[in-house]
Every structure is written in C-alpha cells, then in structure tokens.
Design a protein around this motif. Structure first.
Motif, PDB file in Angstrom:
ATOM      1  N   GLU A   8      10.293   5.028  -0.073  1.00 26.84           N
ATOM      2  CA  GLU A   8      10.116   5.531   1.296  1.00 26.84           C
ATOM      3  C   GLU A   8       8.710   5.195   1.741  1.00 26.84           C
ATOM      4  N   ASP A   9       8.569   4.693   2.977  1.00 26.23           N
ATOM      5  CA  ASP A   9       7.225   4.322   3.442  1.00 26.23           C
ATOM      6  C   ASP A   9       6.521   5.442   4.201  1.00 26.23           C
ATOM      7  N   GLU A  10       7.248   6.550   4.468  1.00 32.56           N
ATOM      8  CA  GLU A  10       6.567   7.687   5.110  1.00 32.56           C
ATOM      9  C   GLU A  10       5.908   8.495   4.004  1.00 32.56           C
ATOM     10  N   ASP A  52      15.203   4.687   1.198  1.00 28.86           N
ATOM     11  CA  ASP A  52      15.206   4.722   2.661  1.00 28.86           C
ATOM     12  C   ASP A  52      15.652   3.356   3.192  1.00 28.86           C
ATOM     13  N   MET A  54      14.964   2.178   6.340  1.00 30.03           N
ATOM     14  CA  MET A  54      13.886   1.600   7.145  1.00 30.03           C
ATOM     15  C   MET A  54      12.627   1.457   6.304  1.00 30.03           C
ATOM     16  N   LYS A 101      18.743  11.401   8.062  1.00 30.56           N
ATOM     17  CA  LYS A 101      17.455  11.983   8.447  1.00 30.56           C
ATOM     18  C   LYS A 101      17.499  12.353   9.929  1.00 30.56           C
TER      19      LYS A 101
HETATM   20 CA    CA Z   1      11.084   4.689   6.314  1.00 32.88          CA
END
Ligand code: CA
Length: 229
Positions: A8-10, A52, A54, A101
């Motif tokens: 996950e990039d968040e 994720d 995205m 999400k």
């Molecule tokens: Ca993401």
C-alpha cells in the motif's frame, strides 16, 4: 503467528495496519510499490498478501497476476468503492477476496485474520479423506479434485470450497451471508458479491445453459440452492 505482506502506498494507512498486526504477534513486511512487493513475496514467502490496487508504477492487478502465476498464497485486494471493474478483475486474476475502501481498521483486521486462518487450513496431504458422491458430482476433499459427469472440473480454490459446501448441503437454501461465513470464514459480514461472482463461475462450469441454471438455483431474496439430480 503469520507472515503478512502489506502492499500500500498510503503510508499512514500502512503504518496503522502494520502496527496492529504486529501487536497481535504477526510478522509484517511492507512494500509501497508493486515491483518491491513482488521482490518481497519471492524472498520472504508470506502466508497472506494484502494488496492495494492503486499503486505507483505496476498496479496491484499486475502484481496479483504475476504472483498468482508463481504461488497460491492468499491475496486480499484492496479496491476503491468506485472501481467495480477492479474487484471482478482482481478475483478473475486469482485474488481470494477483495475489500472495498474506505474500510475501518477493525473490519480490515478481521478480514486479514480470516485470511490467515484459511491459509492455515490443513494441506491436502494431512487432511482427512472425504469423498462426496452425489448425482453426477464427485468431489475428493482431501485431494481437492472434482469431477462432473465423469469429466474433471478445473476449479479455483474458493470455487472448490463453495461447491463442496453446497454439495454437503444439497437441496438447502443457503444465504449469501451463510456462504460467506462457511466458505470465506468471515467474522464480519463481507461483500456478498464475492459469492455471486463465484456462483457465476461455477455455473459456467456445471450448467448446460449458465443463463438458465438447473443445478445452482437462485432463490430470490434468500440465496442459492444446489440440486444435483
Ligand atoms: Ca494506494
């Protein structure tokens, strides 16, 4: 204790999730992009992957496709509410489940725990022998082999579990929630469309006319019923 790969990039979300899983005693490895996720999956062999869709660079769907070509590790996809296509595509690419999400941490943790438990289910080698024969269906639960009208059925792991559960309860109306609990093992209610997608695939494999199913019947407002005769 399980080894969980979180992709996950968040970063704030990633940290909250890793913190909680570590607190429960799990080993957590993290990646913020797809290429790194694949590297870590190959080098660390996680028990569960939370992925994720995205991501910067290689998307979660690409990572899922590549991972699935190499391993049967359970993959939970995280998708945005608006991206209906991603969910179905994720399942078609071999994800075990998707989570929409925004999702609360509590629910997400529950879903990850359920995936960890499923990952620990006995492997075919040490599972008890169970052969189920009903009508034209034959399922060997220990070898995870199925045949229909004398021909081998190629089923994905969750399709197999779903069909086996329905065959054990042939003729009974099974609600989507009951199927989610029995087959996917949720502590909390998951997305019933996961069941619908798998039912559609089973119909394509079992029914002469999937558009007019004889064996896997929809019971309006209630769920599904399997009839093998
Ligand atoms: Ca993401």
């Amino acid at each position: 204790m399980a080894r969980v790969l979180l992709v996950e990039d968040e970063r704030a979300f990633l940290h909250a999730l890793s913190y909680n899983l570590r607190k429960e005693g799990h080993e957590v490895i993290t990646a913020t992009d797809g290429a790194r996720a694949l590297e870590l999956a190959r080098s660390h062999r996680p028990d569960v992957v939370v992925l994720d869709v995205m991501l910067p660079g290689k998307s979660g769907l690409d990572v899922c496709r590549e991972l699935r070509a190499e391993t049967s590790v359970p993959i939970l996809m995280l998708t945005a509410r608006s991206e209906e296509m991603d969910r179905v595509l994720g399942l078609e690419l071999g994800a075990d489940d998707y989570i929409v999400k925004p999702v609360g941490l509590r629910e997400l943790l529950a879903r990850i725990r359920a995936a960890i438990r499923r990952a620990r289910m006995p492997t075919p080698a040490d599972a008890p022998v169970e052969i189920l024969e009903r009508g034209a269906l034959r399922m060997d639960a220990s070898r995870r082999e199925a045949s229909w009208r004398g021909r081998e059925l190629a089923l994905k792991p969750r399709e197999f579990d779903l069909l086996l559960h329905m065959a054990r309860h042939e003729g009974q109306v099974l609600s989507r929630d009951a199927l989610l609990t029995a087959v996917w093992g949720y502590e909390y209610v998951g997305d019933p469309r996961t069941v619908d997608v798998h039912i559609r695939w089973l119909r394509e494999k079992l029914e002469e006319d999937p558009g007019d199913p004889r064996h896997i019947q929809t019971v309006r407002g209630n769920g599904y019923k399997l009839r093998l005769s």
